[in-house]
Scaffold this active site. Structure first.
Site, PDB file in Angstrom:
ATOM      1  N   LYS A 104      28.981   7.696   1.634  1.00  0.00           N
ATOM      2  CA  LYS A 104      28.901   8.513   2.831  1.00  0.00           C
ATOM      3  C   LYS A 104      28.336   9.912   2.581  1.00  0.00           C
ATOM      4  O   LYS A 104      27.802  10.548   3.495  1.00  0.00           O
ATOM      5  CB  LYS A 104      30.279   8.634   3.481  1.00  0.00           C
ATOM      6  CG  LYS A 104      30.741   7.390   4.213  1.00  0.00           C
ATOM      7  CD  LYS A 104      30.023   7.218   5.539  1.00  0.00           C
ATOM      8  CE  LYS A 104      30.678   6.175   6.414  1.00  0.00           C
ATOM      9  NZ  LYS A 104      29.996   6.066   7.731  1.00  0.00           N
ATOM     10  N   SER A 141      30.602  -0.033  -1.607  1.00  0.00           N
ATOM     11  CA  SER A 141      30.316   1.193  -0.857  1.00  0.00           C
ATOM     12  C   SER A 141      31.243   2.366  -1.158  1.00  0.00           C
ATOM     13  O   SER A 141      30.888   3.512  -0.916  1.00  0.00           O
ATOM     14  CB  SER A 141      30.350   0.899   0.645  1.00  0.00           C
ATOM     15  OG  SER A 141      31.590   0.308   1.010  1.00  0.00           O
TER      16      SER A 141
END
Length: 335
Positions: free
Chosen positions: A63, A318
């Site tokens: 992110k 992720s």
């Protein structure tokens, strides 16, 4: 649905320059069948599986790529007004990190159900946290109200060209690190990572197919992709999954446009498969994942029959911001 311009390869290269020195070029590691067997896993591998370790980013998640690219693209005047976002955790940390690095106040609207470790990390990075209910629509509405009241600049978690271009730098790295990959798997929630990874892979000229992976309990992206229309699931459905980073109720509009253009398919996995894939990563690799980051490995391990035939698969892990108690539980669970 109005059509917005898709990001270009030039946008991705510009993002790479902006985030250089802050975001790292994360490693790509092969999943070792012998190490799996030694850890007690009897799961046949039908392909080489390589792990793109986004947990190596400074905030433990991909992110930061998009958040930093967006905040860095703002003018000094915009940053002086402060930035705001809505997030269940990892994007919150990305915006707080970027705001602190560039001297901008960062306000984060988080669900009360956000994991404690992600709440605390966001506050430790200087984020001013506002709590709302569990639905992703609730936190978006609150953030928009605060923008109207205080003049903050919105840093959306996924539906924004700068966010997509930032996440696309991950795809560009994969294309460079694994030029011979046949298939790349990315988690999908709001679609920032999947739209970015797919854009980076396809615009770089790679022939790899790109698929998204998500929990069955939050399968709105799968339904949207195959119906070719944006479908929203209610918050009381998507919040059932252990993968707290994948509880978004629908894809973003820009993300959906990129996904329809660049993504080859989306598949779902069960909660049991997510937890088992998380265990594999914890016990048979040096990567510490959170469940949201393990959905791709779950698809590669348990649903090769649904995926395109591939000799070499890259799975994007992720993030690694796993709840400590869940990590301990999985480490001590019997195979």
């Amino acid at each position: 649905m109005p059509t917005e311009p898709l990001i270009t390869l030039a946008d991705i290269h510009a993002a790479r320059e902006r985030i250089a020195g802050t975001c790292v070029r994360t490693g790509l590691y092969r999943l070792d069948p012998e190490r799996m067997a030694a850890a007690g896993f009897d799961i046949p591998l039908h392909s080489e599986i390589w792990l793109k370790a986004e947990n190596e980013q400074p905030i433990g998640s991909f992110k930061l790529r998009g958040a930093y690219n967006k905040v860095a693209s703002l003018t000094d005047e915009e940053r002086s007004r402060g930035v705001i976002t809505y997030s269940s955790g990892n994007h919150a940390q990305g915006v707080a990190y970027a705001g602190r690095a560039m001297g901008a106040k960062a306000v984060i609207v988080m669900p009360e159900s956000a994991p404690i470790n992600k709440r605390e990390a966001t506050i430790a990075l200087g984020g001013e946290v506002v709590f709302v209910g569990p639905a992703s629509s609730e936190r978006k509405e609150m953030a928009e109200e605060l923008v109207a009241e205080h003049g903050y600049v919105m840093v959306p978690p996924y539906d924004d060209p700068y966010i997509i271009a930032g996440q696309a730098t991950c795809g560009l790295e994969i294309a460079e690190q694994a030029a011979d990959a046949d298939l790349v798997l990315s988690p999908v929630s709001g679609g920032g990572l999947l739209s970015g990874v797919a854009s980076g892979i396809k615009l770089s000229g790679s022939n790899a197919k790109v698929w998204g992976c998500e929990p069955e309990l939050a399968g709105d992206a799968t339904e949207s992709f195959y119906k070719k229309e944006l479908i929203e699931w209610p918050g009381n459905k998507t919040t059932r999954t252990i993968a707290d980073g994948l509880r978004t109720q629908s894809l973003g509009e820009r993300n959906f446009q990129h996904i329809l253009k660049f993504v080859d398919g989306i598949t779902t996995v069960t909660e049991e498969e997510i937890l088992e894939a998380t265990r594999v990563l914890l016990l048979a690799t040096d990567i510490v994942p959170e469940p949201s980051g393990a959905v791709t490995l779950a698809a590669a391990l348990f649903h090769s029959d649904r995926l395109p035939e591939a000799k070499k698969i890259v799975v994007v892990v992720s993030g690694g911001n796993i709840d400590p108690s869940l990590k301990q539980e999985l480490l001590t669970a019997k195979a």
